[in-house]
Each structure stands twice: as structure tokens, then as C-alpha cells.
Design an enzyme around this catalytic site. Structure first.
Site, PDB file in Angstrom:
ATOM      1  N   LYS A  15      22.965 -12.742  16.455  1.00 21.95           N
ATOM      2  CA  LYS A  15      22.232 -11.660  15.485  1.00 21.95           C
ATOM      3  C   LYS A  15      21.276 -12.503  14.815  1.00 21.95           C
ATOM      4  O   LYS A  15      20.035 -12.095  14.853  1.00 21.95           O
ATOM      5  CB  LYS A  15      23.196 -10.962  14.543  1.00 21.95           C
ATOM      6  CG  LYS A  15      24.455 -10.508  14.998  1.00 21.95           C
ATOM      7  CD  LYS A  15      25.220  -9.804  14.318  1.00 21.95           C
ATOM      8  CE  LYS A  15      25.831 -10.807  13.064  1.00 21.95           C
ATOM      9  NZ  LYS A  15      26.938 -11.415  13.627  1.00 21.95           N
ATOM     10  N   ARG A  90      28.487  -4.386   8.066  1.00 26.17           N
ATOM     11  CA  ARG A  90      29.777  -4.777   8.576  1.00 26.17           C
ATOM     12  C   ARG A  90      31.135  -3.966   8.318  1.00 26.17           C
ATOM     13  O   ARG A  90      32.067  -4.232   8.765  1.00 26.17           O
ATOM     14  CB  ARG A  90      30.097  -6.205   7.922  1.00 26.17           C
ATOM     15  CG  ARG A  90      29.485  -7.326   8.806  1.00 26.17           C
ATOM     16  CD  ARG A  90      29.867  -8.795   7.918  1.00 26.17           C
ATOM     17  NE  ARG A  90      29.854  -9.847   8.884  1.00 26.17           N
ATOM     18  CZ  ARG A  90      28.796 -10.858   8.938  1.00 26.17           C
ATOM     19  NH1 ARG A  90      27.766 -10.477   8.600  1.00 26.17           N
ATOM     20  NH2 ARG A  90      29.030 -11.853   9.638  1.00 26.17           N
ATOM     21  N   ARG A 129      27.711 -25.391  16.536  1.00 23.92           N
ATOM     22  CA  ARG A 129      27.096 -25.232  15.420  1.00 23.92           C
ATOM     23  C   ARG A 129      27.635 -26.102  14.335  1.00 23.92           C
ATOM     24  O   ARG A 129      26.858 -26.636  13.514  1.00 23.92           O
ATOM     25  CB  ARG A 129      26.978 -23.752  15.002  1.00 23.92           C
ATOM     26  CG  ARG A 129      26.118 -23.594  13.905  1.00 23.92           C
ATOM     27  CD  ARG A 129      25.801 -22.152  13.644  1.00 23.92           C
ATOM     28  NE  ARG A 129      26.623 -21.135  12.972  1.00 23.92           N
ATOM     29  CZ  ARG A 129      26.957 -20.053  12.831  1.00 23.92           C
ATOM     30  NH1 ARG A 129      25.551 -19.182  13.056  1.00 23.92           N
ATOM     31  NH2 ARG A 129      27.655 -19.326  12.372  1.00 23.92           N
ATOM     32  N   ARG A 135      28.555 -26.008   8.954  1.00 25.96           N
ATOM     33  CA  ARG A 135      28.856 -24.835   8.119  1.00 25.96           C
ATOM     34  C   ARG A 135      30.209 -24.751   7.870  1.00 25.96           C
ATOM     35  O   ARG A 135      31.100 -24.779   8.573  1.00 25.96           O
ATOM     36  CB  ARG A 135      28.357 -23.720   8.825  1.00 25.96           C
ATOM     37  CG  ARG A 135      27.293 -22.595   7.985  1.00 25.96           C
ATOM     38  CD  ARG A 135      26.872 -21.704   8.836  1.00 25.96           C
ATOM     39  NE  ARG A 135      27.536 -20.183   8.809  1.00 25.96           N
ATOM     40  CZ  ARG A 135      27.414 -19.278   9.502  1.00 25.96           C
ATOM     41  NH1 ARG A 135      26.052 -19.314   9.648  1.00 25.96           N
ATOM     42  NH2 ARG A 135      28.170 -18.417   9.529  1.00 25.96           N
ATOM     43  N   ARG A 146      37.388 -14.911  11.606  1.00 24.66           N
ATOM     44  CA  ARG A 146      35.988 -14.010  11.487  1.00 24.66           C
ATOM     45  C   ARG A 146      36.214 -13.207  12.502  1.00 24.66           C
ATOM     46  O   ARG A 146      35.647 -11.899  12.688  1.00 24.66           O
ATOM     47  CB  ARG A 146      34.857 -14.933  11.486  1.00 24.66           C
ATOM     48  CG  ARG A 146      34.758 -15.528  10.298  1.00 24.66           C
ATOM     49  CD  ARG A 146      33.880 -16.738  10.113  1.00 24.66           C
ATOM     50  NE  ARG A 146      32.496 -16.404  10.502  1.00 24.66           N
ATOM     51  CZ  ARG A 146      31.677 -17.359  11.199  1.00 24.66           C
ATOM     52  NH1 ARG A 146      32.245 -18.593  11.117  1.00 24.66           N
ATOM     53  NH2 ARG A 146      30.560 -17.180  11.617  1.00 24.66           N
TER      54      ARG A 146
END
Ligand code: B4P
Length: 196
Positions: A15, A90, A129, A135, A146
Site C-alpha cells: 500500500k 482500517r 523490512r 521498524r 497485525r
């Protein structure tokens, strides 16, 4: 005519990657609630202090806080002619709020682009990532949380947008350029214009 597009999909589907590409192509701002929240965390604002532990657990930040932040962002002049929503809405209340905020300005959503990627590919991308960007919410446990939150709270929005005729599936399990080509082709088709 404003172009207001929602990028929809599970965490790590692309996204953010696609919204950022399209923002450069069309000159329309990417409005990423994830980026706005991370900026609040980095600056240590009151919102950031509340959001930090929630984001690190993989849960969703409360609707009222995220929506207030989004509303302020939409009031900035660059969002007057459209926005590329990345990570918002969301939840069902967020979708209702987005509809309301746009209507106040005489706008309605142009399209909801569902970036479809299978779960195992997502997990692989986010673990990668984590190695590159570090992160805090890309650990294997948090990624699993998630994905569960996505299934419970966000996926039901697909049916809502399908019924409204706004929902378009894009195969996101391809190289970034190919996905970006499809995103633009879909929007050109939906709007009946050559946007770029
Ligand atoms: P986000 O920042 O939205 O996190 P995300 O879902 O992981 O982002 P995205 O899906 O855009 O990642 P991208 O594909 O670009 O949210 C983080 C947290 O903030 C949430 O968990 C929540 O706590 C909070 N939050 C945010 N919005 C909220 C809201 N509205 N309400 C409540 N809470 C909210 O990138 C994934 C990786 O894939 C990248 O490394 C990228 O390089 C790679 N990639 C992308 N496309 C690829 C492709 N085609 N091929 C190979 N790799 C690709």
C-alpha cells in the site's frame, strides 16, 4: 474533479509503496496514517506517547485519535484536490468517518484499490523490512498479530466497498513496476480519463 483513492490490503501488501509511487506520478499527496503516527512517536507528542506501545503490539490505535489526525492532515491545502489514503480506513467507523469528511468537501471516493498478496509473501517481506529498516513492529510475533487484526477489523471493509462498486483487486504479488502499471491503468479505466 478530485481523485480520492484508498489503498487497501494487509500489512506489507505494498500500500505504502504504491501510494508513494502514484503520489509522485499524479502530484496528489499520499496520506499515510502509519507515517503520521510514526512521526508523532518520533517527536514524542501526546498522541505519539499513546500510539507507541499500541503500534509495537500490532494493535490498532483508537479510531478517534487516528481520525482526528487524518482530519487535520486533510485540512492542509495540498489535499484540497485529492488524496491517496494509505492505511486508512482500517475499521468500519473509520470508513464512515472518511465518507463523512469527504462529503463535507463535496467529494466522494474515486476507488478502493485492494493490493492482494498471499500471507506467506507478506511475512517474508516484513521480515526483510525489519532487517533493513529495523521498524519496531516488524518482528515475526507482531507481524502475526497485525495480520490477525487485519482479518478481524479491516477485511470486513472489503464487502462494504464491493457493494458500493468501488472495490478493485490488484495482484500485488508482482514486481513493484508491474503493480504500479496496473494501479494507474485501473484508475484511468475507473475515471474514464488519462490521469498520467
Ligand atoms: P502502516 O504504516 O500502514 O504499516 P503497513 O501496513 O506495514 O504498511 P504497508 O502495507 O504500506 O507497507 P508496504 O507495503 O509499503 O501501519 C503501521 C501501524 O500503525 C499499524 O499496525 C497500526 O498500529 C497503526 N495504524 C496505521 N494506520 C492506522 C489506522 N488507520 N487506524 C489504527 N491504527 C493505525 O511495505 C512492505 C514491504 O514490502 C516494504 O519493505 C516494501 O519494500 C516491500 N514491497 C512492497 N511492494 C513490493 C513488491 N511488489 N514486491 C516486493 N516487495 C515489495
Amino acid at each position: 474533479m478530485p481523485v480520492d483513492v484508498v489503498f487497501f490490503g494487509p500489512p506489507g501488501s505494498g500500500k505504502g509503496t504504491q501510494a508513494s509511487r502514484l503520489a509522485s506520478t499524479l502530484g496528489i499527496p499520499q496520506v499515510s496514517t502509519g507515517d503520521l503516527l510514526r512521526s508523532n512517536v518520533a517527536r514524542g507528542t501526546d498522541l505519539g506517547k499513546v500510539a507507541r506501545p499500541i503500534m509495537e503490539s500490532g494493535a490498532l490505535v483508537p479510531d478517534d485519535l487516528v481520525t482526528r489526525m487524518l482530519k487535520e492532515r486533510l485540512e492542509e491545502p495540498d489535499a484540497a484536490t485529492g488524496a491517496l489514503f494509505d492505511g486508512y480506513p482500517r475499521t468500519v467507523p473509520q470508513a464512515e468517518e472518511l465518507d463523512r469528511l469527504l462529503r463535507i468537501e463535496g467529494r466522494t471516493l474515486t476507488a478502493v484499490l485492494f493490493i492482494d498478496v498471499p500471507d506467506p509473501v507478506i511475512v517474508g517481506r516484513l521480515v526483510k523490512r525489519a532487517e533493513i529498516e529495523g521498524r519496531a513492529d516488524d518482528t515475526p510475533e507482531t507481524v502475526a498479530a497485525r495480520l490477525r487484526v487485519y482479518r478481524d477489523k479491516t477485511e470486513p471493509l472489503a464487502e462494504l466497498y464491493r457493494k458500493l462498486g468501488l472495490f478493485h483487486r490488484i495482484d500485488g504479488d508482482r514486481p513493484v513496476d508491474e503493480v504500479a502499471f496496473d494501479v494507474l491503468a485501473t484508475l484511468n479505466r475507473v475515471t474514464g480519463r488519462v490521469l498520467a
